[in-house]
Design an enzyme around this catalytic site. Structure first.
Site: not given
Length: 312
Positions: A147, A243, A143-145
């Site tokens: 998130t 997103r 998952i994104d940094r």
């Protein structure tokens, strides 16, 4: 649900008796097609005498017969590949095959460039080292940094292979909670919009007809005068998918400084949380379902939105 694993690492032999339907296959075909073992893992196992046929070293090109006993040593010590770094980890579940962590925001799952040495993967390497386990760190997904929420790691190469097959087949279910801009009017729906690299900035993504297929399902959890809490399920796993899709739908994720820049005063990162994971256990075949409570900063943002509702 997986339980905490014991310290140390013991060989895990999996036994399989060849059925009449499987007779006539090569041993290698049986390992890959029936037991789901990757070619790379088979190479390592044969070097370490980790594949046996009827209590003797197995010959990969040999044909199997009904009643043959095949035994495979699935746990093979590996170099971690990362320098272990001590850090607090919120462990949701752990056993000999997998590890699930509730990741805080502002932490990378794994290094994306040289010099990054405080990612979640570094912390997992330290956690395994403290238990006397020599194993490579295997994140199944990321998952994104910015998130928060659940991240699944495999503790063996074989478990990683089995879980990766589920991920690619869409059988590993991932659900997110997000605060998005504006009022989403439909209670539930689906966003079907291909995603490609942004030609103006290759680190970002855009919806384009010639992009890779991308599908996101959503349902409304709670509405506020100028925002909505939604639950989203990924049917595909494109970079920045939620997103990009929410921006495409006209409801960018709050706090997202790359896609929409809405309410960056309310929350210091994109208001996105990986709430739920559901998959089949790679060793036992049992269903596993795990959840992580909403991160503290997002709960605080919801309280602000509720107070705005009251004032409104």
């Amino acid at each position: 649900m997986p339980q905490p694993a014991e310290s140390g690492r013991k060989p895990q032999w999996v036994k399989h008796t060849v059925t009449a339907d499987e007779a006539g296959r090569t041993l290698q075909q049986l390992l890959t097609e029936t037991l789901g073992i990757s070619g790379r893992m088979i190479q390592r196992l044969t070097r370490s005498r980790g594949v046996q046929m009827n209590r003797k070293p197995g010959w990969l090109a040999g044909k199997v017969k009904a009643g043959d006993l095949v035994e495979v040593r699935l746990v093979v010590d590996e170099e971690p590949g990362l320098t272990p770094v001590e850090m607090p980890l919120s462990i949701v579940a752990e056993d000999e095959d997998l590890l699930v962590i509730d990741k805080p925001p502002f932490v990378l799952v794994h290094p994306t460039s040289p010099g990054q040495d405080r990612t979640l993967a570094h912390g997992v390497a330290w956690h395994l080292q403290q238990r006397g386990i020599r194993a490579r760190v295997h994140p199944v997904h990321r998952i994104d940094r910015d998130t928060s929420g659940l991240v699944l790691f495999a503790r063996t190469a074989h478990a990683h292979h089995r879980l990766d097959l589920q991920l690619r087949a869409g059988e590993l279910k991932r659900e997110y909670l997000a605060l998005v801009d504006g009022v989403v009017t439909q209670d539930r729906g689906m966003i079907d919009a291909p995603i490609a690299r942004d030609p103006r900035n290759p680190t970002l993504r855009v919806t384009r007809p010639n992009g890779e297929p991308a599908l996101t399902r959503y349902e409304v959890v709670e509405r506020y005068p100028n925002a909505t809490l939604v639950r989203l399920e990924l049917e595909t796993g494109r970079t920045h998918q939620i997103r990009v899709h929410m921006q495409h739908a006209g409801h960018p994720v709050l706090g997202d400084r790359q896609y929409g820049r809405r309410r960056v005063d309310l929350v210091k990162r994109q208001a996105l949380h990986a709430e739920r994971l559901a998959f089949t256990h790679p060793a036992t075949g049992a269903p596993v379902e795990l959840r992580a409570p909403l991160a503290e900063d997002l709960r605080a943002a919801i309280e602000v939105l509720k107070n705005e509702t009251a004032r409104g």
